[in-house]
Design a protein around this motif. Structure first.
Motif, PDB file in Angstrom:
ATOM      1  N   UNK A 179       0.863  -1.195   0.000  1.00 31.06           N
ATOM      2  CA  UNK A 179       0.000   0.000   0.000  1.00 31.06           C
ATOM      3  C   UNK A 179       0.889   1.231   0.000  1.00 31.06           C
ATOM      4  N   UNK A 180       1.402   1.603  -1.159  1.00 24.55           N
ATOM      5  CA  UNK A 180       2.333   2.736  -1.205  1.00 24.55           C
ATOM      6  C   UNK A 180       1.644   4.068  -0.973  1.00 24.55           C
ATOM      7  N   UNK A 181       2.365   4.973  -0.336  1.00 25.24           N
ATOM      8  CA  UNK A 181       1.870   6.334  -0.185  1.00 25.24           C
ATOM      9  C   UNK A 181       2.111   7.113  -1.470  1.00 25.24           C
ATOM     10  N   UNK A 182       3.194   6.729  -2.148  1.00 29.87           N
ATOM     11  CA  UNK A 182       3.570   7.374  -3.406  1.00 29.87           C
ATOM     12  C   UNK A 182       4.052   6.310  -4.378  1.00 29.87           C
ATOM     13  N   UNK A 183       4.036   6.676  -5.650  1.00 31.91           N
ATOM     14  CA  UNK A 183       4.624   5.821  -6.663  1.00 31.91           C
ATOM     15  C   UNK A 183       5.498   6.723  -7.524  1.00 31.91           C
ATOM     16  N   UNK A 184       6.701   6.263  -7.792  1.00 27.83           N
ATOM     17  CA  UNK A 184       7.648   7.083  -8.542  1.00 27.83           C
ATOM     18  C   UNK A 184       8.079   6.362  -9.813  1.00 27.83           C
ATOM     19  N   UNK A 185       8.443   7.145 -10.812  1.00 25.07           N
ATOM     20  CA  UNK A 185       9.020   6.617 -12.052  1.00 25.07           C
ATOM     21  C   UNK A 185      10.387   7.230 -12.266  1.00 25.07           C
ATOM     22  N   UNK A 186      11.337   6.355 -12.640  1.00 25.94           N
ATOM     23  CA  UNK A 186      12.707   6.754 -12.906  1.00 25.94           C
ATOM     24  C   UNK A 186      13.098   6.283 -14.300  1.00 25.94           C
ATOM     25  N   UNK A 187      14.057   7.001 -14.876  1.00 28.03           N
ATOM     26  CA  UNK A 187      14.650   6.596 -16.145  1.00 28.03           C
ATOM     27  C   UNK A 187      16.086   6.175 -15.875  1.00 28.03           C
ATOM     28  N   UNK A 188      16.521   5.096 -16.517  1.00 28.87           N
ATOM     29  CA  UNK A 188      17.910   4.664 -16.364  1.00 28.87           C
ATOM     30  C   UNK A 188      18.512   4.381 -17.734  1.00 28.87           C
ATOM     31  N   UNK A 189      19.638   5.046 -18.025  1.00 40.22           N
ATOM     32  CA  UNK A 189      20.396   4.801 -19.244  1.00 40.22           C
ATOM     33  C   UNK A 189      21.530   3.832 -18.924  1.00 40.22           C
ATOM     34  N   UNK A 190      22.018   3.103 -19.931  1.00 45.34           N
ATOM     35  CA  UNK A 190      23.069   2.100 -19.685  1.00 45.34           C
ATOM     36  C   UNK A 190      24.286   2.721 -19.003  1.00 45.34           C
ATOM     37  N   UNK A 191      24.760   2.073 -17.943  1.00 50.55           N
ATOM     38  CA  UNK A 191      25.960   2.528 -17.261  1.00 50.55           C
ATOM     39  C   UNK A 191      25.751   3.728 -16.353  1.00 50.55           C
ATOM     40  N   UNK A 192      24.505   4.093 -16.118  1.00 46.11           N
ATOM     41  CA  UNK A 192      24.227   5.272 -15.288  1.00 46.11           C
ATOM     42  C   UNK A 192      23.231   4.924 -14.187  1.00 46.11           C
ATOM     43  N   UNK A 193      23.167   5.797 -13.185  1.00 45.32           N
ATOM     44  CA  UNK A 193      22.184   5.608 -12.135  1.00 45.32           C
ATOM     45  C   UNK A 193      20.819   6.091 -12.585  1.00 45.32           C
ATOM     46  N   UNK A 194      19.761   5.628 -11.927  1.00 42.46           N
ATOM     47  CA  UNK A 194      18.400   6.074 -12.271  1.00 42.46           C
ATOM     48  C   UNK A 194      18.242   7.576 -12.056  1.00 42.46           C
ATOM     49  N   UNK A 195      17.377   8.180 -12.867  1.00 43.88           N
ATOM     50  CA  UNK A 195      17.072   9.611 -12.752  1.00 43.88           C
ATOM     51  C   UNK A 195      15.574   9.765 -12.513  1.00 43.88           C
ATOM     52  N   UNK A 196      15.224  10.511 -11.486  1.00 46.94           N
ATOM     53  CA  UNK A 196      13.823  10.726 -11.125  1.00 46.94           C
ATOM     54  C   UNK A 196      13.078  11.463 -12.226  1.00 46.94           C
ATOM     55  N   UNK A 197      11.844  10.984 -12.520  1.00 37.31           N
ATOM     56  CA  UNK A 197      11.013  11.631 -13.525  1.00 37.31           C
ATOM     57  C   UNK A 197       9.754  12.248 -12.908  1.00 37.31           C
ATOM     58  N   UNK A 198       8.958  11.397 -12.274  1.00 41.62           N
ATOM     59  CA  UNK A 198       7.658  11.848 -11.776  1.00 41.62           C
ATOM     60  C   UNK A 198       7.294  11.093 -10.509  1.00 41.62           C
ATOM     61  N   UNK A 199       6.520  11.748  -9.666  1.00 40.09           N
ATOM     62  CA  UNK A 199       5.984  11.115  -8.459  1.00 40.09           C
ATOM     63  C   UNK A 199       4.487  11.378  -8.424  1.00 40.09           C
ATOM     64  N   UNK A 200       3.731  10.369  -8.015  1.00 36.67           N
ATOM     65  CA  UNK A 200       2.284  10.545  -7.878  1.00 36.67           C
ATOM     66  C   UNK A 200       1.861  10.015  -6.518  1.00 36.67           C
ATOM     67  N   UNK A 201       0.995  10.750  -5.850  1.00 33.32           N
ATOM     68  CA  UNK A 201       0.532  10.378  -4.519  1.00 33.32           C
ATOM     69  C   UNK A 201      -0.659   9.430  -4.605  1.00 33.32           C
ATOM     70  N   UNK A 202      -0.926   8.731  -3.522  1.00 31.65           N
ATOM     71  CA  UNK A 202      -1.987   7.723  -3.529  1.00 31.65           C
ATOM     72  C   UNK A 202      -3.361   8.337  -3.752  1.00 31.65           C
ATOM     73  N   UNK A 203      -3.516   9.619  -3.423  1.00 28.71           N
ATOM     74  CA  UNK A 203      -4.824  10.260  -3.606  1.00 28.71           C
ATOM     75  C   UNK A 203      -4.916  11.040  -4.921  1.00 28.71           C
ATOM     76  N   UNK A 204      -3.920  10.868  -5.778  1.00 28.28           N
ATOM     77  CA  UNK A 204      -3.933  11.508  -7.091  1.00 28.28           C
ATOM     78  C   UNK A 204      -4.211  10.455  -8.155  1.00 28.28           C
TER      79      UNK A 204
END
Lengths: 111, 117
Positions: A29-54
């Motif tokens: 039961x997450x409070x938030x859900x996040x999406x990240x982008x990851x390119x080869x050989x790199x760390x993930x980069x934050x894109x968007x966050x959405x709350x449970x009530x959105x």
């Protein structure tokens, strides 16, 4: 136990089309859900966050939906470009500790 | 502003050896995380620091793994008696998350690729 599922196969689309990636989860039961982008050989980069009530969140060409009844999030990239080719990771956030990531879905946008 | 940095970028070691991996978080970020990522998998949580203390170390696989953050900034992940199965990319992330909860947008470093021969 908690489980997060993302499309395991790569998604191939043509430039200009809309890409839609899916994230399903169980026993969480997450409070938030996040999406990240990851390119080869790199760390993930934050894109968007959405709350449970959105229901929906937008940022430029990106749109995320969050359905806590279906336990599913959809991530859309409109007017996709070859530069959007990457792996996209879904992450569940309880709001108290760390993130739990899915395996990611590789997106390939061809010109 | 500098992002999260990790050193070394690559580390090759022999089975049984000891390794240290370093993470420099974004200045002012009180929360710091270590993850491990194997090929084709998402990042797997190892440990979370809030300031100097380990707030959650439930992801450490066994007692060969240990991490410290003595001054609340730089962190070191230490692996004793390395095994071939420890080979992976070790990612560090930091965030402005507070101890009481809240939004946790994380900023990741480039990772350290560890290879145990």
């Amino acid at each position: 136990s908690q489980k997060i599922e993302q499309n395991s196969e790569a998604l191939n689309i043509q430039e200009g089309k809309t890409a839609t990636l899916t994230c399903n989860y169980t026993n969480y039961s997450p409070a938030y859900l996040q999406w990240y982008r990851q390119d080869p050989g790199r760390g993930p980069v934050f894109l968007l966050l959405i709350r449970e009530n959105e229901k929906e969140k937008r940022k430029e060409r990106l749109k995320v939906t969050f359905d806590t009844t279906l336990k599913q999030s959809l991530f859309h990239i409109t007017a996709s470009q070859p530069a959007d080719s990457a792996t996209y990771l879904c992450a569940l956030d309880s709001g108290y500790s760390t993130l739990t990531f899915g395996k990611g879905t590789m997106l390939l946008v061809s010109p | 502003g500098a992002g999260v940095s990790q050193t070394p970028s690559n580390k090759v070691t022999e089975k049984g050896k000891y390794v240290e991996l370093r993470c420099d978080p974004i200045s002012g970020h009180t929360a710091l995380y270590w993850y491990r990522q194997s090929l084709g998998q998402g990042p797997e949580f190892l440990i979370y620091f809030q300031g100097t203390g380990a707030a959650d170390d439930s992801g450490l696989p066994n007692d060969r793994f240990f991490a410290v953050r003595p001054e609340g900034s730089v962190s070191t992940l230490k692996i004793q008696r390395t095994e071939r199965g420890d080979s992976a990319v070790y990612l560090c992330a930091s965030s402005l998350k507070l101890a009481g909860g809240g939004v946790n947008e994380q900023f990741f470093g480039p990772g350290t690729r560890l290879t145990v021969l």
